[in-house]
Write an enzyme that holds these catalytic residues in place. Structure first.
Site, mmCIF file in Angstrom:
data_model
loop_
_atom_site.group_PDB
_atom_site.id
_atom_site.type_symbol
_atom_site.label_atom_id
_atom_site.label_comp_id
_atom_site.label_asym_id
_atom_site.label_seq_id
_atom_site.Cartn_x
_atom_site.Cartn_y
_atom_site.Cartn_z
ATOM 1 C CG HIS A 217 -2.031 -0.933 1.212
ATOM 2 N ND1 HIS A 217 -3.294 -0.600 0.794
ATOM 3 C CD2 HIS A 217 -2.080 -2.245 1.549
ATOM 4 C CE1 HIS A 217 -4.081 -1.654 0.881
ATOM 5 N NE2 HIS A 217 -3.371 -2.664 1.334
ATOM 6 C CE LYS A 221 -4.446 -0.314 4.727
ATOM 7 N NZ LYS A 221 -5.262 0.267 5.812
#
Length: 320
Positions: A217, A221
Site C-alpha cells: 500500500h 498506510k
C-alpha cells in the site's frame, strides 16, 4: 466478507432479488438474500448492477468526514458525479479546523474536534435525510461511530482500524443504520464473500499448508489492511496456522516498483495483495491475488453504499 448484524428470525424470511455488497444494521427490507453465520447473525449480499442514477440521487445530502484526505476527496468527486449533494460542512481532526476543501467548485468548511456533537446535530436538523461518510483515521473510528449513533445519523464507515467488535456493538445497541466495511470495492467484496463461503463449507481443507501474505500500500498506510485480515481469517478456518504479524508489509516505493510490480504513477495510491499457499512437502501451491491501482473502485463503491443505506432508511420510514 462484509458483515451486518441482522435478526435471525427476520433473516429467515427474507430472500430473492436484490444483491448488495454491504451490510446495514436493523434492515427490514423483504427483497434481500441472506446468509446466517454460525458465530453471529449477518446479512451478506452483493449488488448485481450499479445503483447509481443521477436523476434519482439528485439532492441527497452527504457529509464526508475526513475529506481533507485523498480517499475523502475521491469520494466527494464520485458523489458529485453521481448527483449527490455534499453539504458545505464536514468534520476532521484537530489540525483540520478552519480548512476549506474545494471540490468541483463546492466549498466545504472543516471543523475540528471541538463542539462536534452540536455541529452534527445542527446539520442533521437542517438536512434530516443526511448520510454521513467516514474516511478519517483508525484512531477515530470508535469515537466517531459513537458520535453518529448518539446524534442519530446514518453513516457509512469506510475507515479501517479501531476496535471492530466494539464498533459493531455500538451500532447494534443504537437505532442508527450503518454500513460498516473495511473494503468498499464491490469486486473485492465478492472475492471476500467467496473466500468466506469456501472457509465455511470446507473447514480444514488446507490444514498443514504454509501461508505467505504480502501486501503493498502507499507509505501513509501503516497498518495491515482490513481486507488482508478478513482473508487471513478465512485461511485460518481452512486450517492454516498464520498470525497477522506475519504479514509482509511493503511500503518502500523502490520495492513496490521493482519487487511487487506497482506502476510508478500509482505508488501514492494502490492496494496489491498476494496470498501464497504451499503444501507441507512443497509439491503443491495455490496463489490468490488482487491488485488495485488508484482509489476509484473504493470511491464508486462508497457511493453505492450511500445509496443502499439511504434506500434502506427510506423503506423503514415508509413502513412506519
Amino acid at each position: 466478507m462484509i458483515k451486518l448484524p441482522l435478526n435471525a428470525a427476520l433473516a429467515a424470511q427474507q430472500h430473492k432479488s436484490m444483491l448488495i455488497p454491504w451490510s446495514c444494521g436493523r434492515s427490514s427490507s423483504s427483497n434481500v438474500r441472506v446468509n446466517v453465520s454460525k458465530r453471529r447473525n449477518f446479512l451478506v449480499a452483493m449488488e448485481s448492477s450499479p445503483v447509481q442514477s443521477t436523476s434519482q440521487n439528485l439532492g441527497l445530502p452527504i457529509m464526508v468526514n475526513g475529506c481533507t484526505g485523498k480517499m475523502g476527496r475521491a469520494v466527494l468527486e464520485a458523489a458529485i458525479s453521481a448527483g449527490l449533494h455534499p453539504i458545505p460542512v464536514a468534520l476532521g481532526g484537530p489540525l483540520d479546523s478552519g480548512k476549506i476543501v474545494d471540490i468541483g467548485g463546492k466549498e466545504i468548511e472543516i471543523h475540528g474536534t471541538s463542539q462536534r456533537e452540536d455541529i452534527l446535530s445542527s446539520v442533521l436538523t437542517e438536512y434530516p435525510n443526511l448520510i454521513v461518510v467516514d474516511y478519517t483515521v483508525p484512531a477515530a473510528v470508535n469515537e466517531n461511530a459513537a458520535l453518529y449513533c448518539k446524534v442519530g445519523v446514518p453513516f457509512v464507515m469506510g475507515t479501517t482500524g479501531g476496535d471492530r467488535e466494539q464498533l459493531y456493538k455500538t451500532v447494534e445497541n443504537s437505532n442508527v443504520y450503518a454500513v460498516i466495511s473495511p473494503q468498499m470495492g464491490k469486486q473485492v467484496v465478492a472475492f471476500l464473500a467467496a473466500m468466506e463461503i469456501m472457509a465455511e463449507q470446507f473447514p480444514g481443507a488446507f490444514f498443514g499448508y504454509h501461508l505467505q501474505v504480502m501486501e503493498s500500500h502507499q507509505a501513509s498506510k501503516l497498518d495491515v489492511s482490513g481486507t488482508a485480515k478478513a482473508v487471513i481469517s478465512c485461511f485460518q478456518k481452512l486450517g492454516v496456522s498464520f498470525e497477522i504479524d506475519q504479514v509482509q508489509l511493503i511500503r518502500d516505493p523502490k520495492l513496490q516498483i521493482e519487487m511487487v510490480g506497482v506502476p510508478e504513477e500509482h505508488i501514492s495510491g494502490h492496494a496489491f495483495h498476494m496470498y501464497h499457499l504451499t503444501s507441507p512437502d512443497g509439491t503443491v501451491s495455490f496463489e490468490f491475488q488482487h491488485n488495485v491501482c488508484g482509489r476509484s473502485i473504493y470511491a464508486e463503491g462508497t457511493v453505492d453504499a450511500i445509496l443502499f443505506l439511504a434506500k434502506k432508511v427510506n423503506i423503514v420510514h415508509d413502513s412506519l
